[in-house]
Design a protein around this motif. Structure first.
Motif, PDB file in Angstrom:
ATOM      1  N   UNK A   1       1.090  -1.198   0.087  1.00  0.00           N
ATOM      2  CA  UNK A   1       0.324  -0.247   0.386  1.00  0.00           C
ATOM      3  C   UNK A   1       0.979   1.396   0.190  1.00  0.00           C
ATOM      4  N   UNK A   2       2.149   1.074   0.272  1.00  0.00           N
ATOM      5  CA  UNK A   2       2.722   2.295   0.827  1.00  0.00           C
ATOM      6  C   UNK A   2       3.381   2.607  -0.522  1.00  0.00           C
ATOM      7  N   UNK A   3       4.364   1.635  -1.278  1.00  0.00           N
ATOM      8  CA  UNK A   3       4.596   1.167  -1.807  1.00  0.00           C
ATOM      9  C   UNK A   3       3.383   2.083  -3.397  1.00  0.00           C
ATOM     10  N   UNK A   4       2.409   1.386  -3.387  1.00  0.00           N
ATOM     11  CA  UNK A   4       1.393   1.847  -4.289  1.00  0.00           C
ATOM     12  C   UNK A   4       1.331   3.724  -4.500  1.00  0.00           C
ATOM     13  N   UNK A   5       0.818   3.732  -2.942  1.00  0.00           N
ATOM     14  CA  UNK A   5       0.552   5.135  -3.378  1.00  0.00           C
ATOM     15  C   UNK A   5       2.115   6.444  -3.365  1.00  0.00           C
ATOM     16  N   UNK A   6       3.318   5.479  -2.740  1.00  0.00           N
ATOM     17  CA  UNK A   6       4.560   6.329  -3.663  1.00  0.00           C
ATOM     18  C   UNK A   6       4.029   6.310  -5.195  1.00  0.00           C
ATOM     19  N   UNK A   7       4.042   5.282  -5.721  1.00  0.00           N
ATOM     20  CA  UNK A   7       4.101   5.804  -6.848  1.00  0.00           C
ATOM     21  C   UNK A   7       3.344   6.169  -7.770  1.00  0.00           C
ATOM     22  N   UNK A   8       1.928   6.635  -6.519  1.00  0.00           N
ATOM     23  CA  UNK A   8       1.179   7.690  -7.299  1.00  0.00           C
ATOM     24  C   UNK A   8       1.451   8.372  -7.140  1.00  0.00           C
ATOM     25  N   UNK A   9       2.375   9.196  -5.992  1.00  0.00           N
ATOM     26  CA  UNK A   9       2.240   9.989  -5.328  1.00  0.00           C
ATOM     27  C   UNK A   9       3.216  11.031  -7.280  1.00  0.00           C
TER      28      UNK A   9
ATOM     29  N   UNK B   1      -6.944  -5.076  -4.682  1.00  0.00           N
ATOM     30  CA  UNK B   1      -7.701  -3.945  -4.212  1.00  0.00           C
ATOM     31  C   UNK B   1      -6.547  -2.681  -4.291  1.00  0.00           C
ATOM     32  N   UNK B   2      -5.839  -3.044  -3.346  1.00  0.00           N
ATOM     33  CA  UNK B   2      -4.488  -2.172  -3.125  1.00  0.00           C
ATOM     34  C   UNK B   2      -4.126  -1.126  -4.782  1.00  0.00           C
ATOM     35  N   UNK B   3      -3.334  -2.932  -4.994  1.00  0.00           N
ATOM     36  CA  UNK B   3      -3.221  -2.541  -6.714  1.00  0.00           C
ATOM     37  C   UNK B   3      -3.889  -1.577  -7.882  1.00  0.00           C
ATOM     38  N   UNK B   4      -5.294  -2.034  -7.744  1.00  0.00           N
ATOM     39  CA  UNK B   4      -6.499  -0.858  -8.237  1.00  0.00           C
ATOM     40  C   UNK B   4      -6.748   0.637  -8.108  1.00  0.00           C
ATOM     41  N   UNK B   5      -7.398   0.189  -6.760  1.00  0.00           N
ATOM     42  CA  UNK B   5      -7.818   1.715  -5.816  1.00  0.00           C
ATOM     43  C   UNK B   5      -7.130   2.355  -5.394  1.00  0.00           C
ATOM     44  N   UNK B   6      -5.814   1.642  -5.213  1.00  0.00           N
ATOM     45  CA  UNK B   6      -4.786   3.617  -4.962  1.00  0.00           C
ATOM     46  C   UNK B   6      -4.571   4.529  -6.384  1.00  0.00           C
ATOM     47  N   UNK B   7      -4.919   3.843  -6.944  1.00  0.00           N
ATOM     48  CA  UNK B   7      -4.363   4.646  -8.047  1.00  0.00           C
ATOM     49  C   UNK B   7      -5.786   5.811  -9.040  1.00  0.00           C
ATOM     50  N   UNK B   8      -6.698   4.716  -8.556  1.00  0.00           N
ATOM     51  CA  UNK B   8      -8.004   6.000  -8.958  1.00  0.00           C
ATOM     52  C   UNK B   8      -8.553   6.747  -7.633  1.00  0.00           C
ATOM     53  N   UNK B   9      -8.223   6.570  -6.259  1.00  0.00           N
ATOM     54  CA  UNK B   9      -8.373   6.780  -5.775  1.00  0.00           C
ATOM     55  C   UNK B   9      -7.931   8.523  -5.089  1.00  0.00           C
ATOM     56  N   UNK B  10      -5.849   8.318  -5.559  1.00  0.00           N
ATOM     57  CA  UNK B  10      -5.194   9.391  -5.347  1.00  0.00           C
ATOM     58  C   UNK B  10      -6.051  10.214  -6.834  1.00  0.00           C
ATOM     59  N   UNK B  11      -6.174   9.687  -8.505  1.00  0.00           N
ATOM     60  CA  UNK B  11      -6.689  10.311  -9.264  1.00  0.00           C
ATOM     61  C   UNK B  11      -7.439  11.639  -8.975  1.00  0.00           C
ATOM     62  N   UNK B  12      -8.701  10.655  -8.248  1.00  0.00           N
ATOM     63  CA  UNK B  12      -9.965  11.344  -7.098  1.00  0.00           C
ATOM     64  C   UNK B  12      -9.628  12.488  -6.323  1.00  0.00           C
ATOM     65  N   UNK B  13      -8.710  12.017  -5.258  1.00  0.00           N
ATOM     66  CA  UNK B  13      -7.883  13.589  -4.620  1.00  0.00           C
ATOM     67  C   UNK B  13      -7.437  14.625  -5.444  1.00  0.00           C
TER      68      UNK B  13
END
Length: 136
Positions: free
Chosen positions: A50-58, A112-124
């Motif tokens: 989750x942390x890695x996917x968040x960092x990648x998205x940011x 869910x983390x792999x798919x959800x985090x990018x869409x959540x960051x895009x929404x934010x």
């Protein structure tokens, strides 16, 4: 920074593709790691994922200023994970549904983390852009 030209869009997509490959490989191989602390199993593999996917998205958002690479990452992640999901050669090993009669939820969670985090960051990012444009 130009984020709408064809060259910029192709560069954004290329960045997202490379990071999606790294993300899938890293998250699928580490998602079952856990650490026992005082008798409680902490799912460090899922937390790391989750942390890695968040960092990648940011990183993608900061490097490009566009939502396209986030959407590419979120859409491409399950496509790249498909070979590891099914039964047969390469499948069912990293993401088995059941081990010794016990349902394995970590496989569902990592997807869910792999798919959800990018869409959540895009929404934010979309909400933040709209707030900035209203403030002007």
């Amino acid at each position: 920074m130009d984020t709408t030209s064809l060259a910029a869009r192709l560069a954004q997509a290329a960045m997202a593709i490379v990071l999606a490959i790294v993300s899938v490989l890293l998250m699928l191989t580490t998602h079952r790691l856990s650490l026992d602390v005082l008798g409680a199993a902490i799912p460090v593999g899922l937390l790391f994922g989750a942390l890695f996917q968040g960092v990648v998205c940011v990183f993608l958002w900061a490097a490009t200023g566009a939502r396209l690479p986030l959407l590419v990452l979120g859409c491409l992640w399950p496509v790249l994970a498909i070979p590891f999901l099914g039964e047969g050669v390469g499948g069912g090993v990293l993401l088995p549904a059941v081990i010794a009669g016990q349902v394995q939820l970590s496989g569902w969670i990592v997807q869910a983390i792999g798919v959800g985090v990018p869409f959540l960051v895009a929404a934010l990012a979309t909400v933040a852009d709209r707030r900035r444009s209203r403030a002007r």
